[in-house]
Design an enzyme around this catalytic site. Structure first.
Site, PDB file in Angstrom:
ATOM      1  N   GLU A 147      65.548  17.567  36.508  1.00 15.68           N
ATOM      2  CA  GLU A 147      64.986  17.713  35.160  1.00 15.68           C
ATOM      3  C   GLU A 147      63.936  16.630  34.909  1.00 15.68           C
ATOM      4  O   GLU A 147      62.815  16.930  34.530  1.00 15.68           O
ATOM      5  CB  GLU A 147      66.082  17.645  34.088  1.00 15.68           C
TER       6      GLU A 147
ATOM      7  N   ARG B  45      74.717  13.716  23.306  1.00 20.39           N
ATOM      8  CA  ARG B  45      75.481  14.948  23.530  1.00 20.39           C
ATOM      9  C   ARG B  45      76.954  14.637  23.785  1.00 20.39           C
ATOM     10  O   ARG B  45      77.835  15.412  23.399  1.00 20.39           O
ATOM     11  CB  ARG B  45      74.875  15.787  24.665  1.00 20.39           C
TER      12      ARG B  45
ATOM     13  N   GLU C  29      75.601  25.841  31.645  1.00 21.38           N
ATOM     14  CA  GLU C  29      76.411  24.629  31.703  1.00 21.38           C
ATOM     15  C   GLU C  29      77.866  24.793  31.264  1.00 21.38           C
ATOM     16  O   GLU C  29      78.757  24.182  31.856  1.00 21.38           O
ATOM     17  CB  GLU C  29      75.769  23.536  30.839  1.00 21.38           C
TER      18      GLU C  29
HETATM   19  N1  MTE Z   1      73.091  27.408  38.693  1.00 18.00           N
HETATM   20  C1  MTE Z   1      72.603  27.262  39.941  1.00 18.00           C
HETATM   21  N2  MTE Z   1      72.894  28.193  40.869  1.00 18.00           N
HETATM   22  N3  MTE Z   1      71.823  26.185  40.282  1.00 18.00           N
HETATM   23  C2  MTE Z   1      71.534  25.198  39.367  1.00 18.00           C
HETATM   24  O1  MTE Z   1      70.827  24.242  39.683  1.00 18.00           O
HETATM   25  N4  MTE Z   1      71.810  24.403  37.049  1.00 18.00           N
HETATM   26  C3  MTE Z   1      72.652  24.431  35.850  1.00 18.00           C
HETATM   27  C4  MTE Z   1      72.903  25.871  35.394  1.00 18.00           C
HETATM   28  N5  MTE Z   1      73.320  26.689  36.502  1.00 18.00           N
HETATM   29  C5  MTE Z   1      72.058  25.333  38.034  1.00 18.00           C
HETATM   30  C6  MTE Z   1      72.827  26.485  37.741  1.00 18.00           C
HETATM   31  C7  MTE Z   1      72.093  23.690  34.722  1.00 18.00           C
HETATM   32  S1  MTE Z   1      72.289  22.024  34.688  1.00 18.00           S
HETATM   33  C8  MTE Z   1      71.444  24.312  33.689  1.00 18.00           C
HETATM   34  S2  MTE Z   1      70.890  23.441  32.349  1.00 18.00           S
HETATM   35  C9  MTE Z   1      71.199  25.751  33.697  1.00 18.00           C
HETATM   36  O2  MTE Z   1      71.688  26.378  34.874  1.00 18.00           O
HETATM   37  C10 MTE Z   1      69.695  25.974  33.570  1.00 18.00           C
HETATM   38  O3  MTE Z   1      69.348  27.300  33.649  1.00 18.00           O
HETATM   39  P1  MTE Z   1      69.448  28.319  32.422  1.00 18.00           P
HETATM   40  O4  MTE Z   1      69.054  27.573  31.195  1.00 18.00           O
HETATM   41  O5  MTE Z   1      68.503  29.383  32.791  1.00 18.00           O
HETATM   42  O6  MTE Z   1      70.872  28.759  32.373  1.00 18.00           O
HETATM   43  N1  HPA Z   2      70.074  19.148  27.321  1.00 19.32           N
HETATM   44  C1  HPA Z   2      69.437  19.092  28.491  1.00 19.32           C
HETATM   45  N2  HPA Z   2      68.317  18.468  28.676  1.00 19.32           N
HETATM   46  C2  HPA Z   2      67.765  17.840  27.647  1.00 19.32           C
HETATM   47  C3  HPA Z   2      68.386  17.846  26.391  1.00 19.32           C
HETATM   48  C4  HPA Z   2      69.595  18.534  26.220  1.00 19.32           C
HETATM   49  O1  HPA Z   2      70.200  18.572  25.141  1.00 19.32           O
HETATM   50  N3  HPA Z   2      67.624  17.128  25.566  1.00 19.32           N
HETATM   51  C5  HPA Z   2      66.582  16.697  26.307  1.00 19.32           C
HETATM   52  N4  HPA Z   2      66.664  17.123  27.564  1.00 19.32           N
HETATM   53 MO1  MOS Z   3      70.927  21.074  32.799  1.00 16.89          MO
HETATM   54  S1  MOS Z   3      71.909  19.280  32.908  1.00 16.89           S
HETATM   55  O1  MOS Z   3      70.531  20.823  31.093  1.00 16.89           O
HETATM   56  O2  MOS Z   3      69.521  20.659  33.636  1.00 16.89           O
END
Ligand code: MTE
Ligand code: HPA
Ligand code: MOS
Length: 761
Positions: A236, A314, A717
């Protein structure tokens, strides 16, 4: 023949075939330009030191070396920290953690670059490092000021309560262990331009930070990412370091440069989940009702700020989990330590906050001798009363009571509790344990301004569609879901939609794909873009066939206008001939959210996602080993856009959470060097660690009460926190042998034996 509806269909991930056949192109697979240079990073061997001198002459003279770059060679800003500019790309004479990047070697091969890195002669003047969270708190070593949330009078409520408990618990961090490590390739373009392939969740931020490092502006830099081989929050903010290094050296040498970190270097150089120490004091009634509670959190942020502000916020927003805390004080310290800067990791502080309250609930139950699930029920948020969080947001969509009833029933929780008690009473070396834990997770970036997304849709005159949006694909299936949305908008087969790589020159200023909001916000933005084109097509068809615009339908790859039926491609072609614009952007901003960062009150979240898990474990009291024998999960995805993908997210998230709390242990020595920097010493779950019996269900018929994309809910998540049930099942098994000692996380065999030892005769 009516086509299957594309929304809610269990469509395979768009790259599934490419993934399993090895044909999916990751950043390291992109064909390298002929002039490519391979980079290796010279890393600090000290946790905290002033660098008196760096003799790099042997490095420069080593075979294959083309250039060696240090902080002085950075023509722009020497920073890759997004929120606060306290993250040097290359250490400028002061090193603040073992593993910090100090210099970069560009060579004709990776091996040559890596070999040369070892030839540096560095004279350090050691400074005293801060390596421990408690030590940091004692010394007031923080990356930012501490924060507090107060509601009611926790002191008075604890004082007046029938029972009181106080304690501390340590909670470990977690390495992301994405299968694809951090990698970037930078290609100089004419007139100072730079093109960067980066494995990043946040191409826009990489673009901006690269531009600044080169002394340029965002218009000069393009960042592209087709997919990541996993990110989990680790890409990120911190993908920027790798991309900035590649771009700085590319700029310096005028040649294409690639940096792909070796696994050990990746683990040493890039941040992890924050480990926490949690102190609590709680006052409660005979039935476990919490009257007052105080938490003090202290987290290891490492040497810089990174995303630690929002992560610790958070944690404070999630230390209620599913429970109404009437009188509560939460203090959060954000500790500066001489270790790698910790960062986002699936759940983003939420898991740490939930662990805290679940630990307290478990302690209360053990103390009172009642089932932890009953203490949970007693404290749940209610509907119509006791329904406001400690930050002032009302819990309007509470589905937990029904979910827990459903899951407790389908998993035979009560019967199994009785059976496990009987098993444990027989003695022997094995003990079993069970736990049912809920999850309530707030959806939205807590930094309100980040809750925005853009998309770009092109319809070509043959009726095919290209889709682009600000989101990135890391395996979570975002691209598939957004393609489903666009296909549904045009009423066409998803095979007509080509998903294209995240690209800062197509959609500008995109937020990170994070906070689980990817499909919520990019889905809406892409829908808005597609809708604009569809509206133009509808107007054209209405005009042509003399029907009202709203009588034009798009379905089954056709458009229907009154009695006329036309294949989608034919209509598009006719519209093109009539000079109708077939390209559009779309934009979305999440409604209803607003909150005051100073007082930490308001509505940070658009809605909550819920889940619950019942886990059963067995432990060996002689060796401390544990196994997960059965898991039942019920998870709320609203009206799932894609139940196949969502199921995968739930299973994967759960396993990742269970790994965090059981086998994944990070260990630093007294000099602040990470000892666990390879799979030989850092243990992520393997396929053999899966629950023997694994039953996962998505909650049926539960549309999001908020108007999200097709009433779905974010899923990325929240399921990670279902893994808490494994930890508390282990805790239960330990209690089954008569021990009441606290169990620190992760519950490794050593940790389990420690907890058991305290209960020995
Ligand atoms: N799933 C897979 N296969 N690989 C990943 O890196 N990251 C997770 C989740 N699921 C991840 C995953 C995290 S930390 C987040 S924030 C969300 O996917 C981000 O994607 P989305 O917002 O499209 O769900
Ligand atoms: N979640 C994930 N990433 C972020 C956030 C959050 O709430 N705020 C800033 N970056
Ligand atoms: Mo997920 S920890 O918000 O990239």
């Amino acid at each position: 023949m009516a086509a299957e509806p594309v929304i809610g269909a269990a469509i395979a991930h768009d790259s599934a075939r490419l993934h399993v056949s090895g044909r999916a192109t990751y950043t390291d697979d992109i064909v390298e330009p002929q002039d490519i240079l391979h980079l290796a990073v010279g890393m600090s061997e000290r946790a905290h030191a002033r660098v008196r001198s760096m003799d790099l002459s042997a490095v420069r003279a080593a075979p294959g070396v083309v250039a060696v770059v240090t902080a002085e060679d950075i023509v722009g800003e020497n920073n890759c920290g997004a929120v606060v500019a306290d993250d040097p790309i290359l250490a400028p004479g002061l090193v603040e953690y073992a593993g910090q990047a100090m210099f970069v070697i560009a060579a004709s091969s990776i091996r040559a670059a890596r070999r040369a890195a070892r030839l540096a002669i560095i004279d350090y003047e050691d400074l005293e490092p801060v390596l421990d969270i408690r030590d940091a708190v004692r010394r007031g070593s923080f990356v930012m000021p501490s924060k507090t949330i107060v509601r009611g009078d926790s002191r008075a409520a604890i004082g007046a309560a029938r029972h009181r408990l106080a304690g501390s618990v340590a909670l470990g961090g977690q390495d992301h262990f994405y299968l694809e490590g951090q990698v970037a390739m930078a290609l100089p373009r004419e007139d100072g331009g730079m093109f960067v392939y980066s494995s990043t969740q946040h191409p826009g931020e990489v673009q901006e930070l690269v531009a600044r490092a080169l002394g340029r502006t965002s218009k000069d830099v393009v960042v592209e990412c087709r997919r990541m081989g996993g990110a989990f929050g680790g890409k990120e903010s911190q993908a920027a370091l790798i991309a900035c290094i590649a771009a700085v050296v590319a700029n310096h040498t005028g040649r294409s440069c690639k940096l792909r970190l070796d696994r050990d270097d990746d683990m040493k150089m890039t941040g992890k989940r924050h480990d926490f120490v949690i102190d609590y004091e709680v006052g409660f009634d005979d039935d476990g009702l919490i009257r007052g509670i105080e938490f003090t959190f202290a987290s290891r942020c490492g040497m810089s700020t990174d995303l630690s502000g929002a992560i610790n916020d958070r944690a404070m927003f999630h230390c209620d989990n599913a429970y109404f805390l009437e009188n509560v004080t939460i203090v959060s310290h954000r500790c500066k330590t001489n270790t790698v800067s910790n960062t986002a990791f699936r759940g983003f502080g939420g898991p740490q906050g939930m662990f805290a309250i679940e630990s307290v609930i478990d302690e209360i139950a053990r103390y009172l001798g009642i089932d932890p699930l009953d203490v949970r029920y007693r404290n749940f948020y209610q509907v119509g009363e006791r329904d406001t969080t400690q930050y002032g947001q009302m819990v309007e969509d509470n589905v937990l009571h029904d979910m827990i009833d459903d899951l407790a029933g389908s998993s035979s929780y009560r019967e199994r509790v009785a059976e496990i008690r009987a098993f444990n009473a027989k003695g022997g070396t094995l003990r079993r344990g069970i736990a049912c834990t809920p999850v309530k997770f707030g959806i939205s970036f807590t930094a309100t301004h980040l809750n925005q997304a853009g998309a770009l849709v092109h319809v070509y005159k043959d009726g095919s569609v290209q889709l682009n949006h600000g989101g990135t694909e890391m395996g979570q299936g975002l691209y598939t879901k957004v393609a489903q949305v666009v296909a549904a908008e045009f009423g066409i087969d998803i095979g007509r939609v080509r998903i294209t790589a995240a690209d800062t020159s197509k959609v500008p200023n995109a937020s990170a794909t994070a906070a689980s909001s990817g499909s919520d916000i990019n889905g809406k933005a892409a829908q808005a873009a597609a809708r604009r084109i569809r509206n133009r097509l509808a107007a054209f068809a209405a005009d042509r066939y003399g029907v009202p615009e709203d009588a034009v339908r798009f379905e089954n790859d056709e458009i229907i206008a009154g009695t006329e039926r036309l294949p989608f491609g034919e209509l598009v072609h006719a519209a093109w001939l009539a000079r109708v614009s077939l390209s559009a952007t779309g934009f979305y901003r999440t409604p209803k959210i607003s909150y005051d960062r100073e007082t930490m009150s308001g509505r940070p979240f658009f809605y909550f996602a819920y889940g619950a898990a019942v886990s059963e474990v067995i432990i060996d009291t002689l060796t401390g080993e544990s196994r997960i024998t059965r898991v039942d999960i019920l998870h709320d995805c609203g009206e799932s856009l894609n139940p196949a993908i969502d199921l995968g997210q739930v299973e994967g998230g759960f396993v990742q959470g269970a790994g965090w709390l059981t086998s994944e242990e990070l260990w630093w020595n007294d000099a602040g060097e990470l000892g666990t920097h390879a799979p030989s010493t850092y243990k992520i779950p393997t396929s053999s660690d899966l629950p023997v019996d694994f039953r996962v269900r998505l909650l049926a018929s539960s549309p999001n009460r908020e108007e999200t994309i097709y009433r779905s809910k974010a899923v990325g998540e929240p399921p990670l926190m279902l893994g808490l049930s494994v930890f508390f099942a282990i805790r239960d098994a330990i209690a089954g042998s008569g021990s009441v000692a606290a169990l620190d996380a992760p519950a490794t065999p050593e940790s389990i034996l420690r907890a058991l030892g305290a209960g020995d005769d």
